[in-house]
Design a protein around this motif. Structure first.
Motif, mmCIF file in Angstrom:
data_model
loop_
_atom_site.group_PDB
_atom_site.id
_atom_site.type_symbol
_atom_site.label_atom_id
_atom_site.label_comp_id
_atom_site.label_asym_id
_atom_site.label_seq_id
_atom_site.Cartn_x
_atom_site.Cartn_y
_atom_site.Cartn_z
ATOM 1 N N ALA A 87 38.151 98.812 48.417
ATOM 2 C CA ALA A 87 36.928 98.871 47.625
ATOM 3 C C ALA A 87 35.763 98.162 48.304
ATOM 4 O O ALA A 87 34.649 98.202 47.798
ATOM 5 N N SER A 88 36.022 97.539 49.431
ATOM 6 C CA SER A 88 34.972 96.835 50.159
ATOM 7 C C SER A 88 35.221 96.951 51.647
ATOM 8 O O SER A 88 36.354 96.774 52.119
ATOM 9 N N CYS A 89 34.161 97.217 52.404
ATOM 10 C CA CYS A 89 34.305 97.315 53.864
ATOM 11 C C CYS A 89 34.615 95.971 54.510
ATOM 12 O O CYS A 89 34.976 95.926 55.681
ATOM 13 N N HIS A 90 34.492 94.878 53.750
ATOM 14 C CA HIS A 90 34.896 93.571 54.286
ATOM 15 C C HIS A 90 36.397 93.543 54.551
ATOM 16 O O HIS A 90 36.870 92.728 55.347
ATOM 17 N N GLN A 91 37.151 94.406 53.875
ATOM 18 C CA GLN A 91 38.588 94.508 54.123
ATOM 19 C C GLN A 91 38.903 95.428 55.301
ATOM 20 O O GLN A 91 40.039 95.449 55.773
ATOM 21 N N PHE A 92 37.911 96.174 55.749
ATOM 22 C CA PHE A 92 38.120 97.188 56.781
ATOM 23 C C PHE A 92 37.722 96.706 58.178
ATOM 24 O O PHE A 92 38.343 97.099 59.173
ATOM 25 N N VAL A 98 29.628 95.518 51.482
ATOM 26 C CA VAL A 98 30.667 96.123 50.636
ATOM 27 C C VAL A 98 30.660 97.637 50.777
ATOM 28 O O VAL A 98 31.719 98.273 50.865
ATOM 29 N N PHE A 99 29.475 98.221 50.874
ATOM 30 C CA PHE A 99 29.323 99.679 50.851
ATOM 31 C C PHE A 99 29.386 100.348 52.213
ATOM 32 O O PHE A 99 29.381 101.578 52.296
ATOM 33 N N GLY A 100 29.424 99.579 53.306
ATOM 34 C CA GLY A 100 29.457 100.237 54.612
ATOM 35 C C GLY A 100 29.373 99.289 55.793
ATOM 36 O O GLY A 100 29.226 98.070 55.642
ATOM 37 N N LEU A 101 29.457 99.894 56.974
ATOM 38 C CA LEU A 101 29.372 99.164 58.242
ATOM 39 C C LEU A 101 28.065 99.509 58.939
ATOM 40 O O LEU A 101 27.649 100.669 58.956
ATOM 41 N N PHE A 102 27.444 98.497 59.559
ATOM 42 C CA PHE A 102 26.197 98.707 60.280
ATOM 43 C C PHE A 102 26.414 98.517 61.781
ATOM 44 O O PHE A 102 27.115 97.608 62.210
#
Length: 211
Positions: A42-47, A16-20
């Motif tokens: 609000a979540s990187c899962h959408q990005f 949710v807070f970022g990409l690895f």
């Protein structure tokens, strides 16, 4: 990995807070504020999803944790100071991905769009077109620079520039100019002065040529 290094990497995992990402046996994290110049999800899962390719720039490293922090957005200029994302501006953009449940759309479907490089926003709607990877035209319907947020809508392709380009000294389109000249020509034909009218048409068409 040195600070400032630019890398093309694939996402290994999403939180949710970022990409690895991973590079040279080091973990690289792009936190959600460093993904986009626009606060649009609000979540990187959408990005992004695992396997997606991004260009990132390393901002800091922690040798003790074997981890680096990086950015996606800072590879491109901040669009806010210049007013690029101002109200009612139209941008030729591209669709990144389809979102089944977008929080900015009340958990309804939406499209993630890169409006300008480094600035991503969500357009609400469940239309099948345009598809991810396709170009589109995005209109800024609401702009809040203090919150770095926008509301955006996809619009049809604008009328061809051949019909909307302006002449150098007026706001009349080429289409309108040509019709006015034709009317002037036939008025001269009816009055018996069609030869000079034809010369006038040629002269005015050249001098009012859209550049």
């Amino acid at each position: 990995i040195e600070i400032g290094t630019i890398l093309d990497l694939r996402v290994t995992s999403v939180e949710v807070f970022g990409l690895f990402f991973e590079a040279d046996q080091q973990q690289i994290l792009v936190p959600i504020p460093e993904c986009s110049w626009i606060a649009s999800f609000a979540s990187c899962h959408q990005f992004a999803s695992p396997g997606d390719l991004f260009r990132v720039q390393v901002l800091r490293c922690s040798p003790n944790k074997n981890q680096c922090g990086a950015t996606i957005k800072r590879l491109h200029p901040d669009p806010w100071p210049a007013g690029t994302l101002g109200l009612n501006t139209l941008h030729e953009s591209h669709v990144v991905r389809r979102i089944d449940r977008a929080d900015r759309c009340g958990d309804s479907p939406g499209l993630l769009i890169e409006i300008v490089p480094g600035a991503y926003a969500v357009a609400c709607g469940d239309s099948e077109t345009p598809s991810p990877g396709e170009r589109c035209f995005a209109r800024i319907k609401e702009s809040r620079p203090e919150r770095r947020s926008v509301a955006v809508a996809i619009e049809p392709k604008p009328i061809s520039s051949n019909l909307t380009s302006r002449c150098s000294s007026c706001a009349i389109t080429r289409f309108s100019i040509e019709h006015l000249l034709v009317l002037a020509y036939f008025e001269r034909v009816l009055s018996g002065t069609h030869e000079s009218a034809a010369e006038l048409v040629v002269e005015q068409t050249v001098t009012t040529r859209v550049r």
